[in-house]
Design a protein around this motif. Structure first.
Motif, PDB file in Angstrom:
ATOM      1  N   PRO A  71       0.828  -1.223   0.000  1.00 48.90           N
ATOM      2  CA  PRO A  71       0.000   0.000   0.000  1.00 48.90           C
ATOM      3  C   PRO A  71       0.853   1.260   0.000  1.00 48.90           C
ATOM      4  O   PRO A  71       1.995   1.273   0.481  1.00 48.90           O
ATOM      5  N   GLU A  72       0.297   2.336  -0.510  1.00 47.65           N
ATOM      6  CA  GLU A  72       1.045   3.574  -0.705  1.00 47.65           C
ATOM      7  C   GLU A  72       1.343   4.320   0.594  1.00 47.65           C
ATOM      8  O   GLU A  72       2.168   5.232   0.602  1.00 47.65           O
ATOM      9  N   ASP A  75      -2.910   1.609  -4.642  1.00 46.04           N
ATOM     10  CA  ASP A  75      -3.836   2.366  -3.801  1.00 46.04           C
ATOM     11  C   ASP A  75      -4.868   1.419  -3.192  1.00 46.04           C
ATOM     12  O   ASP A  75      -4.769   0.192  -3.315  1.00 46.04           O
ATOM     13  N   ALA A  76      -5.891   1.980  -2.555  1.00 43.08           N
ATOM     14  CA  ALA A  76      -6.889   1.167  -1.862  1.00 43.08           C
ATOM     15  C   ALA A  76      -7.682   0.284  -2.816  1.00 43.08           C
ATOM     16  O   ALA A  76      -8.213  -0.763  -2.407  1.00 43.08           O
TER      17      ALA A  76
END
Length: 477
Positions: free
Chosen positions: A175-176, A204-205
């Motif tokens: 994840p970022e 991303d999500a």
């Protein structure tokens, strides 16, 4: 840390360990299996001495074992597979020629094939199963673990020779919101990570890739830095349905080591690495050459019936196009009867035009395959090949015209054949570009049928130009 002196015994031991076992007995100077080694394996199989065969093969590299299977006859391969069953790991199956692998896999129990497929990367497992009959394929999938079966079934749902078939599902994505330190700790934890990777994908999500981090950047960046501050946001994303040839062009154009593969919704579903692309480039380059000649796949392990079907249809097509040339010659039968030299020289004009057309066609097909020839520059390329054809035509026409005039003591005949050669070479140059481009615009593979049409055009034009000019000039009265 520097090392001033290394222990000679240690170096000797390391060298011995690095040297493949039995290499001097099995491989020649070109790193191919020696005929006498293959013969010993054959003799062992015929005598049923499986232990002896195992001892011969045991020290070979998986790629050399795969070569050994290809060198044996199809009826000998199952016996070898049984004799060295403990050595038949995933590495060997991954290296096997497609036809040879299919031949072996078809004779193995479904549960054995399933065990092998589960050891392979997804792309290699798909390559092993995709050519099986539907019934056999389903039997193998039924024996696999649900997770592995789902991955392979998904890959098989994509078009053949697409990124979805080629990609590996073993990749690292994080994840970022992570920092470099978080990522390093995650990688060191090592749970369920890919065995080999060169970069980490940042998502991303929604699991959309937003950037990449090369391992070299990660190791050289302070732990407190956020991944979003160090990652490369510009990346080449490969649609899952993209043709493998286009994938290879992307890797070549942008000098990629690996690339993310995304589905229709932009979600990360896999990665393609440069080692996969090397195989594609080799496969596609060889395929275009073979298609230009009408030789089918051209694999020496291809079944004889498949080779026959692939080749004979183009020979029949050539026979049909040759009838057009014969018709043109027969229409000038009276002129040929008056001047026998026309019959002797006509094939030369057609042959020279055919060679010129083949040269231009090969250049055009390659340019189309590598995206060098596009709609934007088609006119410029056509004019370029026209100029080259004019220069070639004038040069060859001068030589053949002078020689014909001297040999037959007929200057007019020299002028006629020289003019015909210029006309035919220019026609060949234009046809060599126009035919492949037209097929490409129609959505057809320009390498498949271009040679048939170009040969028809150059032969017909060669005979018509030479014999027609001979009649029009009054050479034969």
């Amino acid at each position: 840390m520097t090392v001033d002196k290394l222990d000679p015994d240690l170096l000797e031991g390391a060298a011995a360990a690095a040297e493949p076992a039995h290499e001097s007995d099995s491989l020649d100077a070109e790193n191919t299996l020696k005929p006498e080694f293959v013969r010993r394996v054959r003799d062992g199989l015929e005598a049923g001495e499986n232990d002896a065969v195992y001892g011969l093969v045991e020290g070979l590299h998986p790629a050399d074992i795969a070569d050994l299977f290809e060198l044996l006859d199809s009826d000998e391969r199952p016996a070898l597979a049984i004799a060295i069953s403990d050595l038949m790991g995933s590495e060997v199956y991954a290296e096997l020629n497609d036809y040879v692998r299919e031949d072996i896999v078809e004779q193995l129990p479904a549960e054995t094939v399933a065990d092998i497929a589960e050891q392979l990367d997804t792309d290699d497992a798909v390559a092993m199963l995709e050519d099986l009959d539907e019934e056999d394929q389903q039997a193998v999938l039924a024996e696999m673990e649900p997770e592995d079966r789902a991955a392979i079934e998904t890959a098989l749902s994509y078009p053949e020779e697409s990124a979805g078939r080629l990609m590996s599902r073993d990749f690292v994505a994080v994840p970022e919101h992570m920092t470099v330190g978080d990522l390093i700790d995650f990688l060191r934890d090592g749970r369920d990570l890919a065995n080999e990777f060169w970069e980490v994908f940042i998502v991303d999500a929604r699991f959309h890739p937003v950037g990449t981090c090369a391992l070299s950047w990660i190791l050289r960046t302070p732990r407190s830095i956020a991944l979003t501050d160090v990652m490369q946001r510009d990346q080449t994303l490969i649609p899952v349905t993209m043709d493998q040839e286009e994938v290879a062009l992307r890797f070549q154009k942008y000098a990629l080591i690996s690339a993310a593969v995304v589905d229709a919704d932009g979600r990360l579903v896999g990665q393609i690495t440069v080692d996969d692309v090397v195989h594609i480039i080799q496969e596609e380059a060889g395929e275009d050459v073979l298609l230009l000649s009408g030789a089918g796949e051209g694999d020496i392990n291809e079944p004889i019936r498949d080779s026959y079907v692939a080749r004979v249809r183009w020979l029949i097509a050539n026979l049909a196009t040759a009838l057009l040339g014969a018709t043109i010659i027969s229409s000038f039968g009276g002129a040929i009867e008056k001047l026998v030299a026309l019959a002797a020289l006509s094939p030369m004009v057609a042959s020279i035009g055919g060679n010129a057309g083949t040269q231009t066609m090969a250049v055009a097909v390659r340019a189309l395959a590598t995206n060098q020839l596009t709609r934007t520059n088609t006119t410029r390329i056509l004019l370029r090949e026209f100029r080259v054809a004019v220069l070639n035509g004038v040069t060859v026409a001068t030589l053949i015209g002078v020689a014909t005039a001297l040999v037959f003591s007929n200057p007019l005949l020299g002028v006629v054949i020289g003019t015909a050669v210029v006309v035919n070479i220019i026609t060949a140059g234009l046809a060599g570009v126009v035919v492949p481009v037209t097929l490409d615009r129609l959505g057809q593979d320009p390498a498949v049928a271009s040679s048939v049409f170009v040969t028809m055009i150059t032969d017909s034009m060669g005979f018509f130009a030479f014999l027609g000019l001979a009649v029009a000039s009054g050479l034969v009265g």
